[in-house]
Write an enzyme that holds these catalytic residues in place. Structure first.
Site, PDB file in Angstrom:
ATOM      1  N   LYS A  94      41.496  34.934  41.221  1.00 48.07           N
ATOM      2  CA  LYS A  94      42.375  35.716  40.350  1.00 48.07           C
ATOM      3  C   LYS A  94      43.844  35.320  40.438  1.00 48.07           C
ATOM      4  CE  LYS A  94      39.607  39.791  39.452  1.00 48.07           C
ATOM      5  NZ  LYS A  94      38.543  39.759  40.492  1.00 48.07           N
ATOM      6  N   GLU A 116      45.433  47.074  35.962  1.00 47.17           N
ATOM      7  CA  GLU A 116      44.353  47.828  36.579  1.00 47.17           C
ATOM      8  C   GLU A 116      43.714  46.943  37.646  1.00 47.17           C
ATOM      9  OE1 GLU A 116      43.995  46.051  33.816  1.00 47.17           O
ATOM     10  OE2 GLU A 116      42.463  44.693  34.662  1.00 47.17           O
ATOM     11  N   SER A 382      33.736  32.377  43.777  1.00 47.08           N
ATOM     12  CA  SER A 382      34.976  32.938  43.217  1.00 47.08           C
ATOM     13  C   SER A 382      35.858  33.625  44.256  1.00 47.08           C
ATOM     14  CB  SER A 382      34.641  33.916  42.090  1.00 47.08           C
ATOM     15  OG  SER A 382      33.726  34.899  42.535  1.00 47.08           O
TER      16      SER A 382
HETATM   17  C1  LIG Z   1      37.213  40.087  40.094  1.00 48.83           C
HETATM   18  C2  LIG Z   1      36.273  39.170  40.675  1.00 48.83           C
HETATM   19  C3  LIG Z   1      35.211  38.650  39.938  1.00 48.83           C
HETATM   20  C4  LIG Z   1      34.894  39.081  38.548  1.00 48.83           C
HETATM   21  O1  LIG Z   1      35.867  38.762  37.606  1.00 48.83           O
HETATM   22  P1  LIG Z   1      35.621  37.654  36.501  1.00 48.83           P
HETATM   23  O2  LIG Z   1      36.734  37.880  35.569  1.00 48.83           O
HETATM   24  O3  LIG Z   1      34.284  37.914  35.902  1.00 48.83           O
HETATM   25  O4  LIG Z   1      35.689  36.347  37.166  1.00 48.83           O
HETATM   26  C5  LIG Z   1      34.398  37.718  40.533  1.00 48.83           C
HETATM   27  N1  LIG Z   1      34.602  37.316  41.812  1.00 48.83           N
HETATM   28  C6  LIG Z   1      35.604  37.798  42.560  1.00 48.83           C
HETATM   29  C7  LIG Z   1      35.772  37.317  43.951  1.00 48.83           C
HETATM   30  C8  LIG Z   1      36.474  38.736  42.016  1.00 48.83           C
HETATM   31  O5  LIG Z   1      37.475  39.206  42.780  1.00 48.83           O
END
Ligand SMILES: *Cc1c(COP(=O)(O)O)cnc(C)c1O
Length: 400
Positions: A94, A116, A382
């Protein structure tokens, strides 16, 4: 596909075919158009590009590595690789779009960032960006998530952000978006709304995708350098869809690469027990844009649930909605239990504790690996799972 793809999608009104757009009050629409125009010119300027590049390298620690999972591949088959967004500063992908959004705020002369947060990851990333640029930061968060994601709440406060608890409805991500939008409407002269994913009215789905494209651009080159080929399959979890769009964007025109978006099947596929938007949703409107949506007969967004707070959103990015209709991306699911199993497998076989969101992608990839033992799989890891450790052990216990 690529050359024209990014020019044509979205179109000037923010549509990805029938999805996306901007369904918001006129006053807000005027503000969004200002931001869109500014984004189109600023994002092409030499100063903006070189400042963002420098931030990515020296502050975020990019490029993040691509890593071959030797023990996991030996056990499950296939050749499994991870794009290590868990090693991006703050521990998730993010920050890629938050630094971009905050840099845009700086160029627009805004003083305050409003957003948010669900799992708290977006709030932490934005609070980090605000601290970096010396901007004020106000984060709206559902009371349920405030309890569940306590360490991230503390992190945001340490970083100097104001956390606004949201106590209506289910008190999770959807209500937090409503609350943050309300606060922004009160003060859009001085502030900018920084959405947490490839969702919301135009230009957010486009801007967030563009800022996340770095993930795919890096990963494609790194994977090719390591293996001399491109991955057979590319897998990412989908909440709103930003980490998935970031990675997929580099492979859209590689027709030999299969793309998989993994949604949470939660406890079951009964109403309220999951957030499998693509699997069970229908086109509808939420938060000022059109997308696949889990909704009731009146078109109101349905209650959703996932073991991963960052995935419990009833809508999904408009670009994903289009890619589903094009059948370019397959949208699949992973249950809570499969996710927890994958969480422990990656931890114990590779020494990498994944975020519960990312563990959904790992869970599906392990199924793919078993089915296609000769193929290579690139997973977007992610985020890291430190934020989830107490919750997982208290709720599901430790395996043998
Ligand atoms: C917020 C988050 C997501 C989900 O958000 P996307 O916009 O779908 O990528 C996925 N993995 C992590 C580690 C997150 O913090």
């Amino acid at each position: 596909m690529t050359t024209n793809y990014f020019k044509n999608y979205p179109n000037h009104e923010g549509f990805f075919e029938e999805f996306g757009g901007s369904f918001i009050p006129p006053q807000l629409q005027a503000e969004m158009e200002k931001i869109t125009d500014a984004y189109y010119s600023i994002s092409k300027s030499h100063n903006f590009i070189s400042e963002l590049r420098s931030i990515r390298k020296h502050y975020q620690g990019r490029p993040t590595p691509v890593y071959f999972c030797n023990r996991l591949s030996t056990k499950y088959g296939g050749r499994i690789y991870l794009k290590r967004e868990d090693l991006n500063h703050t521990g998730a992908h993010k920050l890629n779009h938050c630094m971009g959004e905050a840099l845009l705020a700086k160029y627009l002369g805004k003083k305050k960032l409003i957003a948010e947060t669900g799992a708290g990851q977006h709030g932490v990333a934005l609070a980090t960006a605000a601290a970096y640029f010396g901007l004020e930061c106000e984060i709206h968060m559902g009371e349920v998530d405030i309890i569940k994601e306590h360490p991230n709440v503390v992190r945001m406060k340490i970083l100097g952000a104001k956390v606004v608890p949201v106590s209506f409805g289910l008190k999770t991500l959807k209500e937090a978006v409503d609350s943050a939008f309300g606060a922004y409407m009160q003060d859009f002269e001085n502030s900018i709304y920084c959405i947490g994913s490839v969702v919301g009215p135009h230009p957010f789905p486009m801007m967030v995708r563009d800022f996340q494209r770095v993930v795919g651009i890096e990963a494609k080159e790194q994977f090719f350098d390591m293996t001399g080929e491109l991955p057979d399959s590319v897998v990412a979890c989908v909440g709103g869809g930003s980490n998935a769009m970031g990675l997929f964007s580099a492979f859209l025109d590689e027709s030999d690469c299969k793309l998989y978006g993994v949604e949470p099947a939660g406890r079951s596929l009964e109403p309220g027990e999951h957030a499998a938007t693509m699997t069970l949703g229908q086109p509808g409107l939420i938060h000022g844009f059109k997308c696949y949506l889990l909704q009731d007969e009146k078109g109101e967004p349905s209650p959703v649930y996932s073991v991963a707070s960052g995935l419990d959103y009833p809508g999904v990015g408009p670009e994903h909605s289009m890619l589903k209709d094009w059948k370019r991306v397959s949208y699949e699911t992973a249950t809570d239990q499969e996710t927890i199993d994958a969480f422990y497998e990656l931890s114990r076989l590779e020494g990498i504790i994944p975020a519960l969101e990312s563990a959904h992608a790992v869970a599906y990839a392990l199924k793919l690996a078993k089915q296609n033992p000769r193929e290579s799989i690139l997973i977007n890891l992610s985020g890291r799972g430190d934020k989830d450790i107490d919750f997982v052990v208290d709720t599901f216990g430790l395996p043998e």
